[in-house]
Design a protein around this motif. Structure first.
Motif, short mmCIF file in Angstrom:
data_model
loop_
_atom_site.label_atom_id
_atom_site.label_comp_id
_atom_site.label_asym_id
_atom_site.label_seq_id
_atom_site.Cartn_x
_atom_site.Cartn_y
_atom_site.Cartn_z
N CYS A 90 -30.86 -17.43 -47.47
CA CYS A 90 -29.67 -16.60 -47.65
C CYS A 90 -29.21 -16.64 -49.10
O CYS A 90 -28.84 -15.60 -49.67
CB CYS A 90 -28.55 -17.07 -46.72
N ILE A 156 -36.51 -14.67 -39.03
CA ILE A 156 -35.37 -15.00 -39.89
C ILE A 156 -35.45 -14.24 -41.21
O ILE A 156 -34.44 -13.73 -41.71
CB ILE A 156 -35.30 -16.52 -40.13
N ALA A 159 -34.35 -10.81 -40.63
CA ALA A 159 -32.90 -10.75 -40.39
C ALA A 159 -32.12 -10.88 -41.70
O ALA A 159 -31.11 -10.18 -41.90
CB ALA A 159 -32.50 -11.87 -39.42
N VAL A 160 -32.57 -11.75 -42.59
CA VAL A 160 -31.90 -11.92 -43.88
C VAL A 160 -31.95 -10.62 -44.67
O VAL A 160 -30.93 -10.17 -45.23
CB VAL A 160 -32.54 -13.07 -44.68
N ALA A 163 -29.68 -7.94 -43.00
CA ALA A 163 -28.25 -8.21 -43.20
C ALA A 163 -27.85 -7.92 -44.64
O ALA A 163 -26.82 -7.27 -44.90
CB ALA A 163 -27.94 -9.67 -42.84
N LEU A 188 -24.65 -12.22 -44.29
CA LEU A 188 -25.55 -13.37 -44.27
C LEU A 188 -24.97 -14.52 -43.45
O LEU A 188 -25.72 -15.32 -42.89
CB LEU A 188 -25.85 -13.83 -45.69
N TYR A 190 -23.58 -14.19 -40.66
CA TYR A 190 -24.02 -13.93 -39.28
C TYR A 190 -25.41 -14.50 -39.05
O TYR A 190 -25.68 -15.13 -38.03
CB TYR A 190 -24.01 -12.42 -39.02
N VAL A 191 -26.31 -14.31 -40.02
CA VAL A 191 -27.67 -14.86 -39.90
C VAL A 191 -27.62 -16.38 -39.88
O VAL A 191 -28.30 -17.03 -39.08
CB VAL A 191 -28.55 -14.36 -41.07
N GLN A 192 -26.81 -16.95 -40.76
CA GLN A 192 -26.71 -18.41 -40.84
C GLN A 192 -26.20 -19.00 -39.53
O GLN A 192 -26.71 -20.01 -39.04
CB GLN A 192 -25.78 -18.79 -42.00
N THR A 194 -26.43 -17.73 -36.59
CA THR A 194 -27.37 -17.47 -35.50
C THR A 194 -28.60 -18.37 -35.56
O THR A 194 -29.06 -18.89 -34.54
CB THR A 194 -27.82 -16.00 -35.52
N TRP A 225 -31.49 -19.16 -30.73
CA TRP A 225 -30.35 -18.35 -31.16
C TRP A 225 -29.34 -18.18 -30.03
O TRP A 225 -28.14 -18.15 -30.25
CB TRP A 225 -30.81 -16.99 -31.68
#
Length: 238
Positions: A90, A156, A159-160, A163, A188, A190-192, A194, A225
């Motif tokens: 991230c 991941i 996703a990064v 996002a 980011l 949100y990714v962290q 999850t 997740w």
């Protein structure tokens, strides 16, 4: 009254002059109608100078991505075992944001151009894929001891990128108004939440009481997740 002679402004470096000339012509004539010869003529340099800096006309539209990709790769390589992997990727993505935020007017201009020219949109997607591959390669190495390591790394990384780009494009569509850092941090985050491991409680944040006990019942085969999301819900951190 004595008059002082004006000091002539220094010429911009050749690379910057080529980028400025290219975008001026793209705006005046259109991307497809502008040739490399047109660009070098306006910049006052030869064709050889153009190709010394840019392999193609498409590359002059994205002049800083190679440098940014190199910076990202070096940043990831410098990460050690003490760095939480999801947080690290991230933070690596924020290097791309910094590149865009350095020159908002140019970034907005380029965004408009790529929306108008399908070939540039395809080129941009290829650049985004290279960022995603760099993130995935780092994560694959960090998750090498997990049976699902490759899958987790690829998911991941995707996703990064998704996002980051969602927030970045929202900022570009707003003509570069507002704080792009805040928008990207939110995305980011949100990714962290999850996929990443929980970090330390920030100073001043309300931590749970020492005698609090949370029991979470979940299926053995539930994806990580989903377990994280259920835990956050139980703690009231939705």
């Amino acid at each position: 009254m004595s008059s002082s002679s004006a000091v002539p402004a220094a010429k911009p470096p050749i690379r910057d002059a080529l980028v400025a000339a290219a975008f001026r012509l793209f705006l005046e004539r259109g991307y497809e109608q502008t040739t490399v010869d047109d660009i070098v003529a306006l910049a006052g340099v030869g064709r050889r100078s153009f190709f010394r800096y840019f392999p193609s006309k498409e590359d002059v539209v994205f002049p800083d991505h190679e440098r940014c990709l190199a910076d990202m790769t070096a940043f990831l390589a410098a990460g050690g075992a003490e760095h939480e992997p999801v947080r690290r990727v991230c933070d690596a993505a924020r290097l791309v944001l910094r590149m865009y935020a350095e020159n908002p007017a140019f970034s907005v201009q380029r965004y408009r151009l790529t929306r108008q020219v399908p070939g540039l949109r395809a080129y941009e997607l290829s650049v985004v894929w290279r960022y995603e591959r760099a993130l995935a390669e780092y994560l694959r190495a960090r998750f090498a001891d997990r049976p699902d390591g490759t899958l987790r790394a690829d998911v991941i990384a995707a996703a990064v990128v998704a996002a980051h780009n969602n927030a970045l494009r929202s900022w570009l569509r707003s003509e570069g108004k507002g704080d792009p850092g805040a928008e990207v941090d939110h995305a980011l985050g949100y990714v962290q939440r999850t996929f990443g491991r929980p970090g330390p409680v920030p100073a001043g944040a309300q931590a749970g009481r020492p005698d609090d006990v949370v029991v979470l019942v979940s299926r053995r085969d539930a994806p990580l997740w989903r377990v994280v999301r259920e835990l956050e819900a139980a703690l009231g951190r939705d």
